[in-house]
Design a protein around this motif. Sequence first.
Motif, short mmCIF file in Angstrom:
data_model
loop_
_atom_site.label_atom_id
_atom_site.label_comp_id
_atom_site.label_asym_id
_atom_site.label_seq_id
_atom_site.Cartn_x
_atom_site.Cartn_y
_atom_site.Cartn_z
N PRO A 229 0.81 -1.22 0.00
CA PRO A 229 0.00 0.00 0.00
C PRO A 229 0.84 1.27 0.00
CG PRO A 229 0.14 -0.87 2.21
CD PRO A 229 0.87 -1.86 1.33
N GLY A 230 0.23 2.34 -0.43
CA GLY A 230 0.80 3.67 -0.24
C GLY A 230 1.73 4.16 -1.32
N LEU A 231 1.68 5.47 -1.58
CA LEU A 231 2.61 6.20 -2.44
C LEU A 231 2.85 5.53 -3.80
CD1 LEU A 231 5.27 7.32 0.20
CD2 LEU A 231 3.45 8.68 -0.81
N GLY A 232 1.79 5.03 -4.39
CA GLY A 232 1.89 4.46 -5.73
C GLY A 232 2.26 3.00 -5.80
N TRP A 233 2.60 2.38 -4.67
CA TRP A 233 3.03 0.99 -4.69
C TRP A 233 1.89 0.04 -5.07
CZ3 TRP A 233 7.87 0.14 -5.14
CH2 TRP A 233 8.80 1.01 -4.55
N LYS A 281 -0.15 10.77 14.23
CA LYS A 281 1.07 11.30 13.63
C LYS A 281 2.02 10.16 13.22
CE LYS A 281 1.07 15.87 15.77
NZ LYS A 281 1.82 16.85 16.61
N PHE A 282 1.99 9.07 13.98
CA PHE A 282 2.83 7.95 13.60
C PHE A 282 2.31 7.29 12.32
CE2 PHE A 282 4.43 3.59 13.65
CZ PHE A 282 5.79 3.84 13.82
N LYS A 287 3.20 6.25 6.35
CA LYS A 287 2.93 6.60 4.96
C LYS A 287 4.16 7.22 4.31
CE LYS A 287 -2.05 7.42 5.58
NZ LYS A 287 -3.13 8.43 5.53
N GLU A 288 4.83 8.09 5.05
CA GLU A 288 6.01 8.78 4.52
C GLU A 288 7.09 7.79 4.11
OE1 GLU A 288 9.48 11.89 6.05
OE2 GLU A 288 7.70 11.53 7.28
N SER A 293 1.04 -0.75 8.08
CA SER A 293 0.70 -0.96 9.49
C SER A 293 0.20 -2.39 9.68
CB SER A 293 -0.38 0.03 9.92
OG SER A 293 -0.73 -0.16 11.27
N VAL A 294 0.73 -3.07 10.70
CA VAL A 294 0.34 -4.45 10.96
C VAL A 294 0.01 -4.62 12.44
CG1 VAL A 294 1.73 -5.39 9.09
CG2 VAL A 294 2.74 -5.16 11.36
N ILE A 295 -0.63 -5.73 12.78
CA ILE A 295 -0.93 -6.03 14.18
C ILE A 295 0.38 -6.13 14.95
CG2 ILE A 295 -1.95 -7.71 15.76
CD1 ILE A 295 -3.90 -8.45 13.53
N SER A 296 0.43 -5.46 16.09
CA SER A 296 1.71 -5.27 16.76
C SER A 296 1.71 -5.69 18.23
CB SER A 296 2.11 -3.79 16.65
OG SER A 296 3.44 -3.59 17.02
#
Length: 325
Positions: A229-233, A281-282, A287-288, A293-296
């Motif tokens: 996911p994210g930023l064109g991936w 914010k995290f 994304k940056e 994000s995964v189960i942690s």
Amino acid sequence: MNRRQFLAIPPALLAASLIPNSAEAAGGRLLFGYGRTGLGSKLALSALDIFEKHSIYPYQLENVPGRSTFNATDSFLAAAPDGLTILQTQSPSLNMLPHIHSNISYDPLKDLRPLGILGEYTIALTLGPLVSKDVKSIDDFVEWVEENPESRYVGFTQYGSPGHMAQLVLARGKQVAIRPQAYRGTSMMLEDLLDGTLAAGMVITGNAIEKFQSGELRAIAVTSKYRHPGLGWGAVKTFNEQGIPSTNISGWYGWFAPADMADSLYRPLYYKVQKMLSDPKFREIQKEFSLKSVISYDTVITQRIQNELEYYGDMVKEYRIGKVS
């Protein structure tokens, strides 16, 4: 505060509050086994800015590179288990390197206690300007390599890394005579890609994002089970979708405490890390840096390490990757 009020304080919070003032003033350390300029260090510094809101005292990033990240882990395990020293590591140090290095001094399941996963990355088969822009898929790249055998080198960083595994899977899956080119660091591989010395490389998503956005670097496949996911991936197809089935190579950044840390110290620290990970914010930081994000939760991380140890252990045997001392 009277005695009754003192006894009403939950034990975990009481333990955290009893850390000496000198330690609080000095702050803690986040150890990381790579250099200061890499993606992992940038992630660590960004995460620590948010963690400081949830922690009792500030932590400083301390880079301890060398010996395939073993120096950092050894320094971490030699420190007092008082909550003042945290380890940031990348998953290959836990699930791949134990199968490849004969001199590893720690057990990832017995010596480390999970605090959280900062995010998951995948590996992108990345082309530089040396390769024709008409090459847009793995099959296109295989055809290009057959027509340009002098440029059949595919780069990756670190022996036994996810990129190393991905290169082996690509060569066997497409029966193409590519040659592995190992690098000590990602920056050196990216430089060779950009100046046309190297045709292709296995690059961790999140590195050199501006070069992908400008078109100087092009990703034509990712090694994770699903698209990243994210930023064109999300537009980049997986190895599975391009005829190399059962490929599921990814990695992640995690924070750990020592296994012998008292539960009264571990639990408050663990909850603070979880608060950081759920901070909006995290999520922006993830994304940056193109992190998923995964189960942690701690028990989930432990089980994940166990599963990945088995998965990559089988892969090391299948591809006959030799041990190093």
